[in-house]
Write an enzyme that holds these catalytic residues in place. Structure first.
Site, PDB file in Angstrom:
ATOM      1  N   ASN A 204     -67.316 -34.079 -15.541  1.00 48.15           N
ATOM      2  CA  ASN A 204     -67.066 -34.860 -16.517  1.00 48.15           C
ATOM      3  C   ASN A 204     -67.128 -35.009 -18.076  1.00 48.15           C
ATOM      4  O   ASN A 204     -67.850 -35.119 -18.522  1.00 48.15           O
ATOM      5  CB  ASN A 204     -68.500 -35.884 -15.748  1.00 48.15           C
ATOM      6  CG  ASN A 204     -68.324 -36.802 -14.408  1.00 48.15           C
ATOM      7  OD1 ASN A 204     -69.398 -36.629 -13.887  1.00 48.15           O
ATOM      8  ND2 ASN A 204     -66.961 -36.827 -14.272  1.00 48.15           N
TER       9      ASN A 204
ATOM     10  N   ILE B 179     -63.514 -35.885  -2.089  1.00 49.42           N
ATOM     11  CA  ILE B 179     -64.878 -35.580  -2.697  1.00 49.42           C
ATOM     12  C   ILE B 179     -65.060 -34.903  -3.969  1.00 49.42           C
ATOM     13  O   ILE B 179     -66.389 -34.825  -3.888  1.00 49.42           O
ATOM     14  CB  ILE B 179     -65.422 -34.199  -1.229  1.00 49.42           C
ATOM     15  CG1 ILE B 179     -64.683 -34.860  -0.348  1.00 49.42           C
ATOM     16  CG2 ILE B 179     -66.942 -33.677  -1.616  1.00 49.42           C
ATOM     17  CD1 ILE B 179     -65.507 -33.583   0.760  1.00 49.42           C
TER      18      ILE B 179
ATOM     19  N   ASP C 190     -69.302 -43.797  -8.043  1.00 53.14           N
ATOM     20  CA  ASP C 190     -68.422 -43.770  -8.576  1.00 53.14           C
ATOM     21  C   ASP C 190     -67.843 -45.007  -8.678  1.00 53.14           C
ATOM     22  O   ASP C 190     -68.580 -46.422  -7.473  1.00 53.14           O
ATOM     23  CB  ASP C 190     -67.268 -42.443  -7.612  1.00 53.14           C
ATOM     24  CG  ASP C 190     -66.064 -42.667  -9.323  1.00 53.14           C
ATOM     25  OD1 ASP C 190     -66.261 -43.234  -9.383  1.00 53.14           O
ATOM     26  OD2 ASP C 190     -64.979 -42.739  -8.513  1.00 53.14           O
ATOM     27  N   GLY C 191     -67.834 -45.467  -9.847  1.00 57.49           N
ATOM     28  CA  GLY C 191     -66.403 -46.945 -10.427  1.00 57.49           C
ATOM     29  C   GLY C 191     -67.160 -47.425 -11.197  1.00 57.49           C
ATOM     30  O   GLY C 191     -66.788 -49.155 -11.287  1.00 57.49           O
ATOM     31  N   ASN C 192     -67.767 -46.589 -12.218  1.00 56.00           N
ATOM     32  CA  ASN C 192     -69.351 -47.773 -12.768  1.00 56.00           C
ATOM     33  C   ASN C 192     -67.698 -47.984 -14.223  1.00 56.00           C
ATOM     34  O   ASN C 192     -68.097 -49.355 -14.415  1.00 56.00           O
ATOM     35  CB  ASN C 192     -69.647 -46.787 -13.333  1.00 56.00           C
ATOM     36  CG  ASN C 192     -70.788 -46.199 -12.427  1.00 56.00           C
ATOM     37  OD1 ASN C 192     -70.845 -46.530 -11.370  1.00 56.00           O
ATOM     38  ND2 ASN C 192     -71.636 -45.384 -13.295  1.00 56.00           N
ATOM     39  N   GLY C 193     -66.951 -47.735 -14.740  1.00 56.57           N
ATOM     40  CA  GLY C 193     -66.263 -48.037 -15.654  1.00 56.57           C
ATOM     41  C   GLY C 193     -65.125 -49.232 -14.802  1.00 56.57           C
ATOM     42  O   GLY C 193     -65.202 -49.291 -15.910  1.00 56.57           O
TER      43      GLY C 193
ATOM     44  N   ARG D 203     -68.818 -42.513  -0.038  1.00 52.79           N
ATOM     45  CA  ARG D 203     -68.326 -42.963  -1.867  1.00 52.79           C
ATOM     46  C   ARG D 203     -67.868 -43.959  -1.570  1.00 52.79           C
ATOM     47  O   ARG D 203     -66.390 -44.516  -1.143  1.00 52.79           O
ATOM     48  CB  ARG D 203     -66.972 -41.961  -1.779  1.00 52.79           C
ATOM     49  CG  ARG D 203     -66.681 -42.000  -3.148  1.00 52.79           C
ATOM     50  CD  ARG D 203     -65.512 -40.501  -4.069  1.00 52.79           C
ATOM     51  NE  ARG D 203     -65.562 -40.627  -4.795  1.00 52.79           N
ATOM     52  CZ  ARG D 203     -65.253 -39.722  -6.207  1.00 52.79           C
ATOM     53  NH1 ARG D 203     -64.331 -38.688  -5.305  1.00 52.79           N
ATOM     54  NH2 ARG D 203     -64.899 -40.504  -7.412  1.00 52.79           N
TER      55      ARG D 203
HETATM   56  C1  IPE Z   1     -67.563 -38.067  -9.270  1.00 51.48           C
HETATM   57  O1  IPE Z   1     -66.625 -39.349 -10.019  1.00 51.48           O
HETATM   58  C2  IPE Z   1     -68.421 -37.561 -10.074  1.00 51.48           C
HETATM   59  C3  IPE Z   1     -69.892 -38.909 -10.068  1.00 51.48           C
HETATM   60  C4  IPE Z   1     -69.977 -39.329  -9.694  1.00 51.48           C
HETATM   61  C5  IPE Z   1     -70.793 -38.498 -10.615  1.00 51.48           C
HETATM   62  P1  IPE Z   1     -65.147 -39.042 -10.730  1.00 51.48           P
HETATM   63  O2  IPE Z   1     -65.210 -40.353 -11.455  1.00 51.48           O
HETATM   64  O3  IPE Z   1     -65.748 -37.988 -11.782  1.00 51.48           O
HETATM   65  O4  IPE Z   1     -65.187 -38.150  -9.761  1.00 51.48           O
HETATM   66  P2  IPE Z   1     -62.538 -38.122 -10.364  1.00 51.48           P
HETATM   67  O5  IPE Z   1     -62.463 -37.795 -11.719  1.00 51.48           O
HETATM   68  O6  IPE Z   1     -62.618 -39.437  -9.329  1.00 51.48           O
HETATM   69  O7  IPE Z   1     -62.215 -37.030  -8.594  1.00 51.48           O
HETATM   70  C1  IPE Z   2     -68.465 -42.616 -12.113  1.00 54.14           C
HETATM   71  O1  IPE Z   2     -68.588 -43.380 -12.510  1.00 54.14           O
HETATM   72  C2  IPE Z   2     -69.841 -42.075 -13.017  1.00 54.14           C
HETATM   73  C3  IPE Z   2     -69.815 -40.840 -13.552  1.00 54.14           C
HETATM   74  C4  IPE Z   2     -68.626 -40.149 -13.198  1.00 54.14           C
HETATM   75  C5  IPE Z   2     -70.572 -40.421 -14.644  1.00 54.14           C
HETATM   76  P1  IPE Z   2     -66.740 -43.623 -13.112  1.00 54.14           P
HETATM   77  O2  IPE Z   2     -67.421 -43.369 -14.568  1.00 54.14           O
HETATM   78  O3  IPE Z   2     -66.256 -42.327 -13.069  1.00 54.14           O
HETATM   79  O4  IPE Z   2     -66.388 -45.177 -12.960  1.00 54.14           O
HETATM   80  P2  IPE Z   2     -64.743 -45.108 -13.162  1.00 54.14           P
HETATM   81  O5  IPE Z   2     -64.255 -44.191 -11.933  1.00 54.14           O
HETATM   82  O6  IPE Z   2     -64.127 -44.585 -14.002  1.00 54.14           O
HETATM   83  O7  IPE Z   2     -64.768 -46.774 -11.968  1.00 54.14           O
HETATM   84 MG    MG Z   3     -64.815 -41.924 -11.563  1.00 52.23          MG
END
Ligand code: IPE
Ligand code: IPE
Ligand code: MG
Length: 255
Positions: free
Chosen positions: A84, A205, A36-39, A198
């Site tokens: 997602n 979770i 998580d955290g790519n965005g 995480r």
């Molecule tokens: C969990 O991350 C799913 C993946 C990393 C693939 P999310 O970004 O979707 O989770 P929430 O929405 O913050 O709970």
């Molecule tokens: C996780 O990173 C990747 C996927 C859920 C596909 P996010 O896209 O949720 O990144 P944030 O949480 O918005 O930073």
């Molecule tokens: Mg996320």
């Protein structure tokens, strides 16, 4: 690491991507990661979210190689959840495109490194191209057994449990035990995760491995997934090595 801190590894021998690697004591057999955290990584740099997913894909390939080097037998990563699909259409399309491109490359790397790939999740909603690619690589990598990477795509923990119940019913409802029910999960033939990591700052979770993580040790980090490098894995494993896993029993010092 301070001099009096327990050694992360037995004998440190090989330098790999800036982190020390060696044969080890108490390396988790199975690590699960919510990538998580790519965005947010992309936003911090003024880049589109898709750039964050690209960086996240690179981080995944690096993680798979490092875990193999450490002797982690199983690495299970959460790449795309059943939830997602709620994201804007262009982001979902971007992730699907990336999956096709990057998965192909990652899978080639993993074939080179003789890593067995499994995919957990229902591939039915994906394009024919992506589905075929996933199936091919699962089939091709079946011959490898030393290191295993499980990629969770269109995966949800509740969905997995419902599917397990459906498979059990289709089997004619044999006498039910926890062990038998667990065998209907996507990774029914592999051990449960010892450590769940995480990155990305959230402490939840998010519907990941609800059944399998009953006794996993949890490690949360504020580091965003694209920045979660070998040193961060070392920190997570070191934290794990300080935990006392009791599984409901009394602690070792209390008997
Ligand atoms: C969990 O991350 C799913 C993946 C990393 C693939 P999310 O970004 O979707 O989770 P929430 O929405 O913050 O709970
Ligand atoms: C996780 O990173 C990747 C996927 C859920 C596909 P996010 O896209 O949720 O990144 P944030 O949480 O918005 O930073
Ligand atoms: Mg996320």
């Amino acid at each position: 690491m301070g001099s009096d801190a327990p050694r992360l590894r037995g004998e440190q021998s090989e330098d790999f991507c800036g982190a020390k690697v060696s044969a080890s004591l108490n390396i988790p057999r199975h690590i699960a990661v919510i990538m998580d955290g790519n965005g947010r990584w992309a936003k911090k740099r003024g880049l589109p979210r898709t750039a964050g997913h690209t960086a996240g894909a690179d981080s995944f390939r690096r993680a798979a190689r490092y875990c193999r080097k450490l002797g982690v037998e199983y690495l299970t990563v959460y790449a795309f959840s059943t939830e997602n699909w709620k994201r804007p259409e262009d982001e979902v399309a971007g992730i699907m495109g990336l999956l096709e491109r990057y998965l192909r490359q990652a899978l080639r790397d993993m074939e080179k490194e003789k890593i067995r790939i499994r995919i957990f999740g229902d591939l039915a909603p994906f394009s024919d191209k992506l589905r075929t690619m996933c199936q091919e690589c699962v089939e091709r990598s079946k011959v490898y057994s030393g290191a295993n990477v499980n990629i969770c795509l269109n995966y949800g923990g509740r969905d997995e449990i419902v599917r397990a119940a459906q498979k059990w019913a289709a089997d004619g409802c044999p006498a039910l035990t926890e062990e038998r029910f667990g065998s209907y999960m996507w990774g029914g033939d592999i051990p449960d995760p010892d450590l769940l990591i995480r990155p990305g700052g959230e402490k939840r979770i998010s519907n990941f491995l609800l059944w399998e993580c009953a006794y996993a040790e949890m490690y949360f980090s504020d580091v965003l997934w694209p920045d979660f490098d070998e040193k961060q894995f070392d920190k997570a494993i070191e934290a794990y090595q300080h935990r006392e896993r009791r599984f409901g029993d009394v602690g070792s010092g209390l008997t």
